[in-house]
Design a protein around this motif. Structure first.
Motif, PDB file in Angstrom:
ATOM      1  N   ARG A  30      -1.222  -9.427  18.684  1.00 14.82           N
ATOM      2  CA  ARG A  30      -2.250  -9.434  17.646  1.00 14.82           C
ATOM      3  C   ARG A  30      -2.371  -8.086  16.933  1.00 14.82           C
ATOM      4  O   ARG A  30      -2.539  -8.010  15.733  1.00 14.82           O
ATOM      5  CB  ARG A  30      -3.598  -9.809  18.263  1.00 14.82           C
ATOM      6  N   TYR A  31      -2.345  -6.992  17.727  1.00 17.39           N
ATOM      7  CA  TYR A  31      -2.627  -5.673  17.168  1.00 17.39           C
ATOM      8  C   TYR A  31      -1.330  -4.938  16.837  1.00 17.39           C
ATOM      9  O   TYR A  31      -0.369  -4.963  17.617  1.00 17.39           O
ATOM     10  CB  TYR A  31      -3.425  -4.831  18.171  1.00 17.39           C
ATOM     11  N   MET A  32      -1.357  -4.251  15.694  1.00 19.84           N
ATOM     12  CA  MET A  32      -0.239  -3.379  15.318  1.00 19.84           C
ATOM     13  C   MET A  32      -0.804  -2.078  14.769  1.00 19.84           C
ATOM     14  O   MET A  32      -1.901  -2.063  14.178  1.00 19.84           O
ATOM     15  CB  MET A  32       0.674  -4.053  14.286  1.00 19.84           C
ATOM     16  N   TYR A  33      -0.063  -0.986  14.959  1.00 21.11           N
ATOM     17  CA  TYR A  33      -0.561   0.348  14.646  1.00 21.11           C
ATOM     18  C   TYR A  33       0.558   1.176  14.009  1.00 21.11           C
ATOM     19  O   TYR A  33       1.732   0.995  14.322  1.00 21.11           O
ATOM     20  CB  TYR A  33      -0.994   1.079  15.924  1.00 21.11           C
ATOM     21  N   TRP A  34       0.134   2.112  13.170  1.00 27.29           N
ATOM     22  CA  TRP A  34       1.033   3.145  12.683  1.00 27.29           C
ATOM     23  C   TRP A  34       0.475   4.506  13.096  1.00 27.29           C
ATOM     24  O   TRP A  34      -0.694   4.817  12.835  1.00 27.29           O
ATOM     25  CB  TRP A  34       1.177   3.118  11.167  1.00 27.29           C
ATOM     26  N   TYR A  35       1.338   5.308  13.750  1.00 26.53           N
ATOM     27  CA  TYR A  35       1.014   6.680  14.141  1.00 26.53           C
ATOM     28  C   TYR A  35       2.017   7.616  13.486  1.00 26.53           C
ATOM     29  O   TYR A  35       3.136   7.240  13.159  1.00 26.53           O
ATOM     30  CB  TYR A  35       1.138   6.862  15.656  1.00 26.53           C
ATOM     31  N   ARG A  36       1.606   8.863  13.357  1.00 25.50           N
ATOM     32  CA  ARG A  36       2.548   9.914  13.001  1.00 25.50           C
ATOM     33  C   ARG A  36       2.552  10.981  14.088  1.00 25.50           C
ATOM     34  O   ARG A  36       1.514  11.239  14.729  1.00 25.50           O
ATOM     35  CB  ARG A  36       2.235  10.526  11.631  1.00 25.50           C
ATOM     36  N   GLN A  37       3.732  11.599  14.281  1.00 23.29           N
ATOM     37  CA  GLN A  37       3.875  12.628  15.294  1.00 23.29           C
ATOM     38  C   GLN A  37       4.318  13.908  14.634  1.00 23.29           C
ATOM     39  O   GLN A  37       5.366  13.953  13.967  1.00 23.29           O
ATOM     40  CB  GLN A  37       4.898  12.238  16.368  1.00 23.29           C
ATOM     41  N   ASP A  38       3.527  14.935  14.820  1.00 27.54           N
ATOM     42  CA  ASP A  38       3.819  16.254  14.278  1.00 27.54           C
ATOM     43  C   ASP A  38       3.728  17.279  15.385  1.00 27.54           C
ATOM     44  O   ASP A  38       2.929  17.127  16.313  1.00 27.54           O
ATOM     45  CB  ASP A  38       2.800  16.613  13.180  1.00 27.54           C
ATOM     46  N   PRO A  39       4.516  18.349  15.302  1.00 30.65           N
ATOM     47  CA  PRO A  39       4.480  19.389  16.330  1.00 30.65           C
ATOM     48  C   PRO A  39       3.070  19.933  16.519  1.00 30.65           C
ATOM     49  O   PRO A  39       2.364  20.209  15.550  1.00 30.65           O
ATOM     50  CB  PRO A  39       5.416  20.454  15.770  1.00 30.65           C
ATOM     51  N   GLY A  40       2.648  20.055  17.786  1.00 31.21           N
ATOM     52  CA  GLY A  40       1.337  20.621  18.087  1.00 31.21           C
ATOM     53  C   GLY A  40       0.190  19.653  17.971  1.00 31.21           C
ATOM     54  O   GLY A  40      -0.949  20.007  18.268  1.00 31.21           O
ATOM     55  N   TYR A  48      -4.366   0.710  11.482  1.00 28.39           N
ATOM     56  CA  TYR A  48      -4.028  -0.323  12.442  1.00 28.39           C
ATOM     57  C   TYR A  48      -4.418  -1.693  11.885  1.00 28.39           C
ATOM     58  O   TYR A  48      -5.163  -1.780  10.892  1.00 28.39           O
ATOM     59  CB  TYR A  48      -4.693  -0.069  13.789  1.00 28.39           C
ATOM     60  N   SER A  49      -3.924  -2.722  12.521  1.00 26.59           N
ATOM     61  CA  SER A  49      -4.210  -4.093  12.107  1.00 26.59           C
ATOM     62  C   SER A  49      -4.630  -4.893  13.327  1.00 26.59           C
ATOM     63  O   SER A  49      -4.015  -4.791  14.393  1.00 26.59           O
ATOM     64  CB  SER A  49      -2.976  -4.720  11.474  1.00 26.59           C
ATOM     65  N   TYR A  50      -5.667  -5.702  13.160  1.00 24.09           N
ATOM     66  CA  TYR A  50      -6.151  -6.558  14.244  1.00 24.09           C
ATOM     67  C   TYR A  50      -5.927  -8.028  13.940  1.00 24.09           C
ATOM     68  O   TYR A  50      -6.524  -8.901  14.588  1.00 24.09           O
ATOM     69  CB  TYR A  50      -7.617  -6.269  14.577  1.00 24.09           C
ATOM     70  N   GLY A  51      -5.093  -8.315  12.944  1.00 28.65           N
ATOM     71  CA  GLY A  51      -4.717  -9.668  12.609  1.00 28.65           C
ATOM     72  C   GLY A  51      -4.104  -9.697  11.218  1.00 28.65           C
ATOM     73  O   GLY A  51      -4.131  -8.689  10.498  1.00 28.65           O
ATOM     74  N   VAL A  52      -3.561 -10.858  10.848  1.00 24.36           N
ATOM     75  CA  VAL A  52      -2.974 -10.989   9.522  1.00 24.36           C
ATOM     76  C   VAL A  52      -4.032 -10.687   8.460  1.00 24.36           C
ATOM     77  O   VAL A  52      -5.139 -11.235   8.494  1.00 24.36           O
ATOM     78  CB  VAL A  52      -2.401 -12.401   9.325  1.00 24.36           C
TER      79      VAL A  52
END
Lengths: 111, 110
Positions: A30-40, A48-52
């Motif tokens: 059901r759930y989908m997420y976008w994260y970013r990773q940066d140094p430090g 994020y999404s909790y459904g269509v």
């Protein structure tokens, strides 16, 4: 391993151009997420999404938009890329508000 | 958001040694996960452990939710254990977000 793919895996683009990253899952979560990773900074949630068609902002959402028209796909769009958006982007999925599983990541460079 | 502190930031071990990684967090949580990010950047789930103790082979983890900390134990370390270990926590209310610490970078030398 959870069935999560991200495309493209690497991208180099120029400042001011639009960019769309795709996350695709085969787990029907059901759930989908976008994260970013940066140094430090570790990883930080963008959206994020909790459904269509149900999405919400995370802690670093400025400059990003998302869409989810199907359960399996979650798109992240940078309308006009900036150098500060150079990062590694991870998609994640979860069935409940519990354990999240991460995709392989997309390395984006904005020149 | 929840503050997550991991210690130590860097750790160098001889192969075969044991280690303990610590994660402190600033608020009550309903989710705590440990990840290993390998040298290729992949985030590998180690434990989902909002409370209690779990073991998986040479790795084990303990979370004391009332005192807001979690520990990851690595025994008989191997070179393949090298990488960055992240602790991430989810709040009791609000968005289903994970707040990450900045990680512990582990290097295991043969």
């Amino acid at each position: 391993d959870a069935g999560i793919t991200q495309s493209p895996r690497h991208k180099v683009t120029e400042t001011g151009t639009p960019v769309t990253l795709r996350c695709h899952q085969t787990e029907n979560h059901r759930y989908m997420y976008w994260y970013r990773q940066d140094p430090g900074h570790g990883l930080r949630l963008i959206h994020y999404s909790y459904g269509v068609k149900d999405t919400d902002k995370g802690e670093v959402s400025d400059g990003y938009s998302v869409s989810r028209s199907k359960t399996e796909d979650f798109l992240l769009t940078l309308e006009s890329a900036t150098s500060s958006q150079t990062s590694v982007y991870f998609c994640a999925i979860s069935e409940t508000i519990r354990e999240q599983f991460f995709g392989p990541g997309t390395r984006l460079t904005v020149l | 958001g929840i503050q997550v502190e991991q210690s130590p930031p860097d750790l160098i071990l001889q192969e075969g040694a044991n280690s303990t990684l610590r994660c402190n967090f600033s608020d009550s949580v309903n989710n705590l996960q440990w990840f290993h990010q390998n040298p290729w950047g992949q985030l590998i789930n180690l434990f989902y452990i909002p409370s209690g103790t779990k073991q998986n082979g040479r790795l084990s983890a303990t979370t004391v939710a009332t005192e807001r900390y979690s520990l990851l134990y690595i025994s008989s370390s191997q070179t393949t254990d090298s990488g960055v270990y992240f602790c991430a926590v989810g709040p009791l209310t609000g968005a289903n977000n994970l707040f990450f610490g900045t990680g512990t970078r582990l290097t295991v030398i043969p």
